[in-house]
Each structure stands twice: as C-alpha cells, then as structure tokens.
Write a protein that holds these residues in place. Sequence first.
Motif, PDB file in Angstrom:
ATOM      1  N   PHE A  24      -0.346  -7.936  -9.181  1.00 20.44           N
ATOM      2  CA  PHE A  24       0.752  -8.890  -9.322  1.00 20.44           C
ATOM      3  C   PHE A  24       2.084  -8.176  -9.119  1.00 20.44           C
ATOM      4  O   PHE A  24       2.332  -7.125  -9.709  1.00 20.44           O
ATOM      5  N   PHE A  25       2.938  -8.767  -8.276  1.00 20.27           N
ATOM      6  CA  PHE A  25       4.267  -8.226  -7.984  1.00 20.27           C
ATOM      7  C   PHE A  25       5.333  -9.247  -8.366  1.00 20.27           C
ATOM      8  O   PHE A  25       5.098 -10.449  -8.284  1.00 20.27           O
ATOM      9  N   ALA A  74       6.127  -6.597  -2.235  1.00 22.18           N
ATOM     10  CA  ALA A  74       4.697  -6.475  -1.972  1.00 22.18           C
ATOM     11  C   ALA A  74       4.408  -6.195  -0.507  1.00 22.18           C
ATOM     12  O   ALA A  74       3.588  -5.327  -0.172  1.00 22.18           O
ATOM     13  N   GLN A  75       5.084  -6.880   0.385  1.00 21.42           N
ATOM     14  CA  GLN A  75       4.751  -6.729   1.808  1.00 21.42           C
ATOM     15  C   GLN A  75       5.267  -5.424   2.390  1.00 21.42           C
ATOM     16  O   GLN A  75       4.591  -4.794   3.212  1.00 21.42           O
ATOM     17  N   GLN A  76       6.458  -5.003   1.981  1.00 18.98           N
ATOM     18  CA  GLN A  76       6.932  -3.703   2.456  1.00 18.98           C
ATOM     19  C   GLN A  76       5.972  -2.596   2.012  1.00 18.98           C
ATOM     20  O   GLN A  76       5.668  -1.673   2.779  1.00 18.98           O
ATOM     21  N   ILE A  77       5.498  -2.704   0.794  1.00 20.48           N
ATOM     22  CA  ILE A  77       4.568  -1.704   0.266  1.00 20.48           C
ATOM     23  C   ILE A  77       3.239  -1.744   1.020  1.00 20.48           C
ATOM     24  O   ILE A  77       2.664  -0.695   1.354  1.00 20.48           O
ATOM     25  N   ALA A  78       2.748  -2.934   1.307  1.00 21.21           N
ATOM     26  CA  ALA A  78       1.488  -3.053   2.041  1.00 21.21           C
ATOM     27  C   ALA A  78       1.583  -2.358   3.397  1.00 21.21           C
ATOM     28  O   ALA A  78       0.691  -1.570   3.779  1.00 21.21           O
ATOM     29  N   LEU A  79       2.656  -2.614   4.131  1.00 18.21           N
ATOM     30  CA  LEU A  79       2.802  -2.004   5.451  1.00 18.21           C
ATOM     31  C   LEU A  79       2.997  -0.496   5.344  1.00 18.21           C
ATOM     32  O   LEU A  79       2.485   0.264   6.180  1.00 18.21           O
ATOM     33  N   ARG A  80       3.702  -0.053   4.305  1.00 22.34           N
ATOM     34  CA  ARG A  80       3.881   1.399   4.117  1.00 22.34           C
ATOM     35  C   ARG A  80       2.533   2.084   3.876  1.00 22.34           C
ATOM     36  O   ARG A  80       2.239   3.151   4.449  1.00 22.34           O
ATOM     37  N   ILE A  81       1.711   1.477   3.046  1.00 29.00           N
ATOM     38  CA  ILE A  81       0.406   2.079   2.739  1.00 29.00           C
ATOM     39  C   ILE A  81      -0.446   2.188   3.997  1.00 29.00           C
ATOM     40  O   ILE A  81      -1.042   3.236   4.280  1.00 29.00           O
ATOM     41  N   TRP A  82      -0.510   1.099   4.773  1.00 30.92           N
ATOM     42  CA  TRP A  82      -1.351   1.139   5.975  1.00 30.92           C
ATOM     43  C   TRP A  82      -0.810   2.143   6.990  1.00 30.92           C
ATOM     44  O   TRP A  82      -1.593   2.821   7.679  1.00 30.92           O
ATOM     45  N   LYS A  97       0.055  -0.067  -6.748  1.00 29.71           N
ATOM     46  CA  LYS A  97       0.598   0.018  -8.109  1.00 29.71           C
ATOM     47  C   LYS A  97       1.554   1.205  -8.240  1.00 29.71           C
ATOM     48  O   LYS A  97       2.579   1.113  -8.932  1.00 29.71           O
ATOM     49  N   VAL A  98       1.238   2.303  -7.578  1.00 27.81           N
ATOM     50  CA  VAL A  98       2.132   3.465  -7.595  1.00 27.81           C
ATOM     51  C   VAL A  98       3.448   3.105  -6.913  1.00 27.81           C
ATOM     52  O   VAL A  98       4.543   3.394  -7.414  1.00 27.81           O
ATOM     53  N   TRP A  99       3.337   2.450  -5.762  1.00 30.47           N
ATOM     54  CA  TRP A  99       4.538   2.058  -5.034  1.00 30.47           C
ATOM     55  C   TRP A  99       5.331   0.994  -5.796  1.00 30.47           C
ATOM     56  O   TRP A  99       6.571   0.967  -5.737  1.00 30.47           O
ATOM     57  N   LYS A 100       4.646   0.124  -6.501  1.00 30.92           N
ATOM     58  CA  LYS A 100       5.356  -0.867  -7.313  1.00 30.92           C
ATOM     59  C   LYS A 100       6.222  -0.165  -8.360  1.00 30.92           C
ATOM     60  O   LYS A 100       7.373  -0.571  -8.603  1.00 30.92           O
ATOM     61  N   ARG A 101       5.689   0.866  -8.985  1.00 31.62           N
ATOM     62  CA  ARG A 101       6.467   1.649  -9.954  1.00 31.62           C
ATOM     63  C   ARG A 101       7.666   2.302  -9.259  1.00 31.62           C
ATOM     64  O   ARG A 101       8.790   2.284  -9.778  1.00 31.62           O
ATOM     65  N   ARG A 102       7.449   2.849  -8.073  1.00 33.15           N
ATOM     66  CA  ARG A 102       8.537   3.499  -7.346  1.00 33.15           C
ATOM     67  C   ARG A 102       9.644   2.518  -6.978  1.00 33.15           C
ATOM     68  O   ARG A 102      10.825   2.882  -6.922  1.00 33.15           O
ATOM     69  N   GLY A 145       9.323  -2.226  -9.700  1.00 35.98           N
ATOM     70  CA  GLY A 145       8.689  -3.519  -9.925  1.00 35.98           C
ATOM     71  C   GLY A 145       7.824  -3.588 -11.165  1.00 35.98           C
ATOM     72  O   GLY A 145       7.352  -4.676 -11.526  1.00 35.98           O
ATOM     73  N   ASP A 146       7.606  -2.464 -11.804  1.00 33.78           N
ATOM     74  CA  ASP A 146       6.824  -2.436 -13.044  1.00 33.78           C
ATOM     75  C   ASP A 146       7.742  -2.740 -14.224  1.00 33.78           C
ATOM     76  O   ASP A 146       8.075  -1.857 -15.015  1.00 33.78           O
ATOM     77  N   LEU A 147       8.173  -3.989 -14.335  1.00 32.82           N
ATOM     78  CA  LEU A 147       9.000  -4.364 -15.476  1.00 32.82           C
ATOM     79  C   LEU A 147       8.187  -4.207 -16.758  1.00 32.82           C
ATOM     80  O   LEU A 147       6.959  -4.261 -16.734  1.00 32.82           O
TER      81      LEU A 147
END
Length: 373
Positions: A78-79, A85-93, A239-244, A247-249
Amino acid sequence: MKKDSYAGTPAATSGLSEQFRAARYSLSGHGKREIGVLQQAMAEIDAQTASDMYGNGPVINDFEHKMAQELGMPAAVFFPSGTMAQQIALRIWCDHQGSRKVAYHPLCHLEIHEQDGLRELHHLEPQLIAERDRVITLEDVQKMDPTTACLLLELPQREIGGQLPAFEELEQISAYCRKQRIRLHLDGARLFEILPYYEKTAAEVCALFDSVYISFYKGIGGVAGAILAGPEGFAAESKVWKRRHGGDLISLYPYIISSDYYYEQRKGRMKEYYEGAVELAGYFRACRGITVYPSVPVSNMFHVHFDLSREQAEHLLAEVTEATGVGFALALRNNEQGGSYYEVSIGDNYLHVPKEKLQKAFTMLAERCSAAG
C-alpha cells in the motif's frame, strides 16, 4: 519538452462552476469530496482497533494480502500515492534489467503531470511510443528500443477519452515483451472500471503484466492511496523505496480503511457505471455539434467535445444546469480543434439522476446546441 495535457488548460467561468456546485444532480463522480467520505468509512470500525505503524500491523498487512489475491499477484504494497508507486516500480525494473530506458504513451501521467519526477529523482530515460491520439499497439512495441527495461501501459488511456486496446492485442504485447525480456507494468489506476468491457477478472488482466498499480480514490472513491503489486522480491524492494521516498508515514490507516470500505461498496457496481457511460454517451451524440470520444465508451469514462469555444460551451451548459438542476461539468478545456471538451467519469451520482430529469436536460441541451450551431 512540452508538458501540457492533451487539449488545453482548465479555466472555469464563474457561471458554470457556480451552477454546477449548486445543482441537485450531477452526471459524474460519486459526490463531493468532503470529510464525510472518511467518516462514513470509519463508522463501523472499532475505536480500539490498532493503527498500522510504519507499514506494519493487521490493518495494512491484511489489506495488502487481500488485494494481492484480488489481483492474482504474489504480493502487494500500500502506497499513499500512485505517483510514488509507479516511479518506484519503473526504477526497480530498470535496476533489475540494467537499463535506464522505459517506454510509455506520450500522454502518460508520468510524462505530463509529474514535473519530470522520473527523470529528476531516478535519472530514467523515458521513450515515448505511439501517437498522442491513439493507444499503444503491438506494432509500436515491436519498434521499441530493444534495450528498454520496462514498458508501461495505461488501461484505460485517460487523456484520450479512456480508450482501450483489444484484449487479444494486450495478450500479444505481453507475449512479445516476455519473449524479449522487457518488463511490462500496468498503470491500472482505473483497472476495475475496464473489467465489464473486457469481461475479465482483475486477476486475468493482471496475469499479462509483471507489476500493476491501482488507485483507490478515482473510480473507487476513497480518500487517497494506491496498491503496487508484483512478485515477492519486487514488493520487498518497493517497501525500501517507499521508505526512501518518505511514503512510510507513521500511520496510513485513514487511507487504508477508506480504500477497503469503498472498494467493497463499489466493486460490484462497475458494470452499472459502464452501462451508464454507454447510455449517457448516446444522449450526447444526439446533440448537434457534440462529439463523444470514444464514440461508444469502453469503460465508465469518456470525453465530450463541443464545436463551440470554451466560453460559449460553458455558458450554454450553465444555462441548462440552472434550468434543470442537472450538473454537467465544473469547467471545460480548450481542445486542439478550436473547440472545447470535458471528461465524464460515471459513478454513483449518475445512478441517482431521475430519467425524466436527464431527458429534460438533454432535450434542452440539444435545443441550445442547434440554436448555437
């Protein structure tokens, strides 16, 4: 690079905006975005329920598991926002593929609404494929740079009226990407809204993709929030990128609870919204000087184009709204043909408009359009 939307900038005339806000009925949406939206979702929640804390706890974990199952994906996260969420998805791939290149439609949300976030935050290199006024085809994909790490497909393509490719073409694009080892990501902000047209489940659509994002404030009507789903390892990295990204409120439960509540309320109504869009488009098509795009909707949304200028069309709609109590739009945009347009997105509001009120409004609209033409 030009960053404006497909057809001009919004600019409301006070007459239309005031009449729309005062109207008893509205043709679009679920209702006003007020605090009551959250109050309604929280009404049946035990006040002693434990909050989620920094991405953990039953409130968030149970919802993520539920949505992973709904989407047929191994895991979901959950974001607070789809942009994140989408920027992170593309970064991971891109990291997985060893390439900075991603591909998407010229009117993709990441390209026109995110202030170059993908480039500035992640240093990725977007490749724009297909023409602005149509969806991406297999032929477009086959012409992509073979070193592209990930292709993003938006279903439906909002900025061109919610158009969709045929499901068979989606299957062909998916097969091609897998053969070429190109990751395929779904911008499914409005995924549930397209299922009636495709006559597929969410899991059947998502099976064609490596990862998927869905929104909970658009067609679902929650307060905010998004899900990013994919393989277990992908989810763990996200989840790591969400913290960066910050987004981990400490707690996201107001967003999660409202997302879950309105998802359960509205997931079974998507066919009604779709059928309402098809019906409403027919009313518009009967009016001189109005074009519906696409001509027959393929989801709950479509665009309404007027041959009239923005000022003329807004004045006309304000008159009809004032006389009938049926609100059409808050504001219009200029289109590229010298006319104007606005977006319709069918929700609960349309289902509550009495047919006699609807017919009266469109009889008057047709008369005004004929006189103006």
